[in-house]
Enzyme design. Structure first.
Site, PDB file in Angstrom:
ATOM      1  N   GLU A  67       0.885  -1.168   0.000  1.00  0.00           N
ATOM      2  CA  GLU A  67       0.000   0.000   0.000  1.00  0.00           C
ATOM      3  C   GLU A  67       0.923   1.218   0.000  1.00  0.00           C
ATOM      4  OE1 GLU A  67      -3.485   1.586   2.854  1.00  0.00           O
ATOM      5  OE2 GLU A  67      -2.901  -0.500   3.156  1.00  0.00           O
ATOM      6  N   ARG A 302       5.116 -13.387   9.468  1.00  0.00           N
ATOM      7  CA  ARG A 302       5.781 -12.121   9.185  1.00  0.00           C
ATOM      8  C   ARG A 302       7.113 -12.058   9.930  1.00  0.00           C
ATOM      9  NH1 ARG A 302       2.195  -8.265   9.313  1.00  0.00           N
ATOM     10  NH2 ARG A 302       3.579  -6.529   9.683  1.00  0.00           N
ATOM     11  N   LYS A 312       4.227   0.507  10.810  1.00  0.00           N
ATOM     12  CA  LYS A 312       4.239   1.795  10.118  1.00  0.00           C
ATOM     13  C   LYS A 312       3.869   2.932  11.062  1.00  0.00           C
ATOM     14  CE  LYS A 312       3.129   0.517   5.580  1.00  0.00           C
ATOM     15  NZ  LYS A 312       2.050   0.158   4.674  1.00  0.00           N
TER      16      LYS A 312
END
Ligand code: ATP
Ligand code: MG
Length: 597
Positions: A67, A302, A312
């Site tokens: 994204e 992950r 983020k």
């Protein structure tokens, strides 16, 4: 197909091997670009990348779908290496797809930075004559058309409850949900409402389009998830064309299917979404919207790394509150930061191979990444001499005005890299900490009466030091032994315990050196109830003056070296100038954080 050579296997490779063996995707058509089933069902003999027939020439297709709402971090590097690496190994294609379906958060700055970072890691998205870089927002019209098809087939309805009402009727992990009073709207009414939503007739939040699956499903994600919402917002790519936007969970499977993705690899938190992924694509395949066989979602654990934060939100806070000097601060776990720090793409790729992929979450110690970087730098970085926090060393018995050359190897394990001359003269720079007036136990460097070897040069005997009024040492004095020069016959008759490095003062070049260390001083920043900001390492950045050997004066931006005794350094790509170099420390020579620090 056999396992590609020299690659440790993992469960994802096993799935791919199985699919290639069974020929699952072998006959799949591809028009050369993303599109719905109709477009991909090109007849035999027409264009296709590579193969010259209509069969997809890529054995597999993966994608990296960021994204564009932030800078890529070390976790993304794992996903990039995995997806692009698999495509390379299996003669497949990996697409770079910007998942830009959310109108509010995306910016071109991030798109550009992501392209740079993936290139920097050494990957590209060309396959034959295809350039597989895509914007999910370019698929909005198809997504919309598919939604109309779902409505017509009775698989979706417009819900006009408020957000609170919908939340209240969704149920819990243990109790099923309740049907919306709007659930039995007829397709014709739904279609008219949906078209009016697109037409801009309603305010944000007044209606949503929902998939019609089962409100009593044990999986909350299947309880009639919202697939479109009204949002009067300008989009960076589509401008004001749309005031309804697809939800991520609806958009993502469609993006995969339009792009002929075979293996859609994502992190574990999407595991509960897989039933919806499969449900949606199965319905769209029945309706003839998307190409088959369908892509399959595969989840992996992950990357969690000690001593950093990879969220983020937290990275943004560190930048916004100026705990670091911007997104490319060498201490940040962003790829732009790592690059500026002097980390290498090869080091990241080796790290990614080493940690592998698994199905269960675990923590990797940051020292594993540092060691991968160190190994690659050790192999590739020429050795140079830099004197940090310098003080003068005056050789009183060396003739004024005389100079000569000493020879220093460019890499001790690679004689083929040769040696370079380093000038020697009466006044040198040495490190302030290489002299002690009153030596502590075990100190073998310069102190009055002691002898050391000036590496690649002569043996000297210390005679004392000058001080200024404040008591600071301004110069150290010594005498040299003219017959002790390294590499000359008889020079090894001098037995000394200390060996220090130096540069000739007349020839040296002043520089700024930035010594970076871990940004956080604890393994799990912010664990428990602590604010992660409280765990910042107060000495993560130290700036020191240095004197460098002349050969470093015009170092090109991003040139990397080992500074003997100090570690691996890179010429800063932002601030370093020819004649006025600035170097960043990438990693020390050894792991100073392991036990016993
Ligand atoms: P956020 O940090 O806001 O949750 P994100 O990290 O998921 O966002 P995306 O841009 O959506 O950011 O991620 C792109 C891809 O990178 C996704 O496929 C995601 O699975 C992968 N990815 C993100 N973080 C990690 C991680 N820590 N380890 C492995 N892959 C990751
Ligand atoms: Mg995400």
């Amino acid at each position: 197909m056999a396992e590609p050579d020299n690659k440790p296997s993992n469960f994802i490779r096993h799935i791919i091997d199985g699919d290639l063996k069974s020929g699952k995707y072998a006959a799949r058509r591809w028009s050369g670009k993303p599109g719905p089933a109709e477009q991909q069902k090109v007849p035999e003999g027409t264009h296709s990348a590579g193969a010259g027939t209509a069969v997809d020439g890529a054995k597999i297709r993966t994608r990296f779908p960021p994204e564009p709402n932030g800078y890529l971090h070390f976790g993304h590097a794992k996903s990039i290496c995995l997806n692009f690496g698999l495509a390379l190994d299996y003669q497949g294609a990996c697409h770079l797809r910007f998942d830009d379906t959310n109108p509010e958060k995306e910016e071109q700055e991030y798109v550009d930075a992501i392209i740079d970072a993936v290139h920097w890691l050494g990957f590209e998205w060309r396959f034959g004559d295809e350039i597989n870089q895509y914007l999910a927002s370019d698929y909005f019209e198809w997504m919309y058309q598919f939604a109309e098809k779902l409505i017509e087939a009775g698989h979706a309805y417009v819900d006009s409850q408020t957000a609170d009402e919908m939340r209240a009727s969704r149920g819990t992990l243990t109790a099923g949900g309740r049907n919306s009073p709007y659930r039995e709207r007829m397709p014709a009414e739904n279609l008219a409402l949906f078209r009016a939503m697109r037409g801009g007739e309603f305010a944000d939040g007044t209606h949503v389009l929902r998939a019609k699956i089962a409100m009593d499903s044990p999986n909350i994600n299947l309880r009639d998830p919202a697939i479109y919402r009204i949002r009067h917002a300008t989009h960076h790519n589509t401008g004001d064309t749309w005031c309804i936007y697809p939800m991520y969970t609806y958009a993502h499977p469609i993006e995969d299917a339009l792009e002929n993705i075979t293996h859609s690899i994502c992190t574990l938190e999407f595991e509960d979404q897989r039933p919806f992924y499969d449900w949606l694509l199965a319905r769209l395949a029945e309706l003839g919207c998307v190409n088959t066989p369908l892509p399959q979602q595969i989840e992996f654990a992950r990357l969690n790394l000690s001593y950093v934060v990879l969220s983020k939100r937290k990275l943004i806070q560190l930048v916004d509150e100026k705990h670091v000097d911007g997104w490319d601060d060498p201490r940040l776990p962003t790829l732009v930061g790592a690059r500026r720090r002097g980390f290498t793409a090869e080091g990241f790729r080796a790290f990614s191979e080493m940690i592998g992929v698994t199905k269960s979450d675990s923590w990797i110690d940051i020292s594993v990444l540092e060691e991968c970087q160190r190994e690659h730098l050790n192999e590739t970085a020429p050795r140079r001499i830099a004197v940090l926090d310098p003080v003068k060393l005056v050789i009183d018995n060396y003739p004024e005005g005389q100079e000569e050359e000493c020879l220093a190897p460019n890499h001790p394990q690679k004689p083929e890299w040769g040696k370079r001359p380093v000038p020697f003269s009466k006044e040198l720079w040495i490190e302030r900490e290489d002299f002690m007036e009153a030596p502590s136990k075990g100190y073998f460097r310069l102190f009055p009466g002691n002898r050391v070897r000036l590496r690649y040069g002569f043996v000297v005997e210390c005679t004392g030091a000058d001080r200024d009024d404040a008591g600071n040492i301004t110069a150290v004095h010594c005498n040299y032994f003219a017959d002790s020069k390294s590499g000359t016959p008889g020079s090894d008759a001098y037995k000394v315990k200390g060996n220090i490095h130096w540069v000739s003062a007349r020839h040296a070049c002043a520089a700024e050196i930035r010594l970076y260390d871990r940004l956080f001083s604890v393994e799990a920043p912010g664990s428990g109830d602590r604010d992660f900001i409280a765990d910042l390492n107060p000495t993560s950045k130290r700036v020191v003056a240095a004197q460098l050997e002349a050969a470093l004066k015009d170092a090109a931006a991003e040139e990397r070296f080992q500074f003997e005794r100090h570690g691996y350094f890179v010429a800063d790509r932002v601030d370093s100038r020819p004649g006025a170099p600035v170097f960043n420390r990438a990693v020390t020579l050894k792991d100073s954080w392991s036990k016993g620090k």
